[in-house]
Design a protein around this motif. Sequence first.
Motif, PDB file in Angstrom:
ATOM      1  N   LYS A  84       8.157  -4.831   0.288  1.00 57.16           N
ATOM      2  CA  LYS A  84       6.498  -4.659   0.018  1.00 57.16           C
ATOM      3  C   LYS A  84       5.805  -4.498   1.335  1.00 57.16           C
ATOM      4  O   LYS A  84       4.935  -3.873   1.582  1.00 57.16           O
ATOM      5  CB  LYS A  84       6.121  -5.885  -0.703  1.00 57.16           C
ATOM      6  CG  LYS A  84       6.351  -5.881  -2.259  1.00 57.16           C
ATOM      7  CD  LYS A  84       6.067  -6.973  -2.993  1.00 57.16           C
ATOM      8  CE  LYS A  84       4.558  -6.549  -3.591  1.00 57.16           C
ATOM      9  NZ  LYS A  84       4.229  -7.788  -4.576  1.00 57.16           N
ATOM     10  N   ASP A  85       6.207  -5.635   2.388  1.00 53.18           N
ATOM     11  CA  ASP A  85       5.505  -5.501   3.566  1.00 53.18           C
ATOM     12  C   ASP A  85       6.009  -4.070   4.334  1.00 53.18           C
ATOM     13  O   ASP A  85       4.945  -3.576   5.026  1.00 53.18           O
ATOM     14  CB  ASP A  85       6.203  -6.578   4.588  1.00 53.18           C
ATOM     15  CG  ASP A  85       5.909  -7.776   4.133  1.00 53.18           C
ATOM     16  OD1 ASP A  85       4.874  -8.195   3.334  1.00 53.18           O
ATOM     17  OD2 ASP A  85       6.370  -8.889   4.387  1.00 53.18           O
ATOM     18  N   SER A  87       6.203  -1.214   2.759  1.00 56.41           N
ATOM     19  CA  SER A  87       5.395  -0.252   2.126  1.00 56.41           C
ATOM     20  C   SER A  87       4.025  -0.348   2.364  1.00 56.41           C
ATOM     21  O   SER A  87       3.315   0.553   2.862  1.00 56.41           O
ATOM     22  CB  SER A  87       5.635  -0.414   0.569  1.00 56.41           C
ATOM     23  OG  SER A  87       7.149  -0.210   0.284  1.00 56.41           O
ATOM     24  N   GLU A  88       3.518  -1.538   2.715  1.00 54.22           N
ATOM     25  CA  GLU A  88       2.087  -1.694   2.939  1.00 54.22           C
ATOM     26  C   GLU A  88       1.742  -1.234   4.331  1.00 54.22           C
ATOM     27  O   GLU A  88       0.848  -0.668   4.845  1.00 54.22           O
ATOM     28  CB  GLU A  88       1.736  -3.280   2.761  1.00 54.22           C
ATOM     29  CG  GLU A  88       1.564  -3.521   1.389  1.00 54.22           C
ATOM     30  CD  GLU A  88       1.417  -5.124   1.001  1.00 54.22           C
ATOM     31  OE1 GLU A  88       1.266  -5.748   2.072  1.00 54.22           O
ATOM     32  OE2 GLU A  88       1.423  -5.588   0.129  1.00 54.22           O
ATOM     33  N   SER A  89       2.571  -1.616   5.348  1.00 55.23           N
ATOM     34  CA  SER A  89       2.589  -1.144   6.858  1.00 55.23           C
ATOM     35  C   SER A  89       2.623   0.482   6.750  1.00 55.23           C
ATOM     36  O   SER A  89       2.060   0.827   7.731  1.00 55.23           O
ATOM     37  CB  SER A  89       3.526  -1.845   7.828  1.00 55.23           C
ATOM     38  OG  SER A  89       4.819  -1.374   7.343  1.00 55.23           O
ATOM     39  N   LYS A  92      -0.658   1.741   5.683  1.00 56.21           N
ATOM     40  CA  LYS A  92      -1.915   0.879   6.348  1.00 56.21           C
ATOM     41  C   LYS A  92      -2.719   1.842   7.059  1.00 56.21           C
ATOM     42  O   LYS A  92      -3.982   1.721   6.793  1.00 56.21           O
ATOM     43  CB  LYS A  92      -1.420  -0.299   7.098  1.00 56.21           C
ATOM     44  CG  LYS A  92      -2.750  -1.043   7.731  1.00 56.21           C
ATOM     45  CD  LYS A  92      -2.158  -2.426   8.359  1.00 56.21           C
ATOM     46  CE  LYS A  92      -3.296  -2.943   9.089  1.00 56.21           C
ATOM     47  NZ  LYS A  92      -2.839  -3.997   9.953  1.00 56.21           N
TER      48      LYS A  92
END
Length: 102
Positions: A84-85, A87-89, A92
């Motif tokens: 998840k981290d 994917s978000e970065s 971003k």
Amino acid sequence: MKYLKIEDNRGFFLRKEEDGSQTWIEIDQICKEDLFYLLNKAISEDFEMDEFNEDILSNKAHLIIYKNLYEKFSDLLTNKTRFKDESESLYKVAIEKYSTPE
């Protein structure tokens, strides 16, 4: 919630029907849409599955499919936060670039 189970020496997965209900289906009938549904549930919710045990899966096709799915989902669940981290970065920059200021 449980999404993969072993019962009566066969593997099953939980399929979402068009009317929103869920039905247990034999694992050898899984399709691409079912996999996307299960992946989404694994990422966004509590995802449970029966532990793989080749001694209780007598159907060889079910054994192979269940084993592979169990291994992949176990790996995904172990690395869920990292996934998840990442994917978000990854998105971003695009989100910041195209978001309208408040």
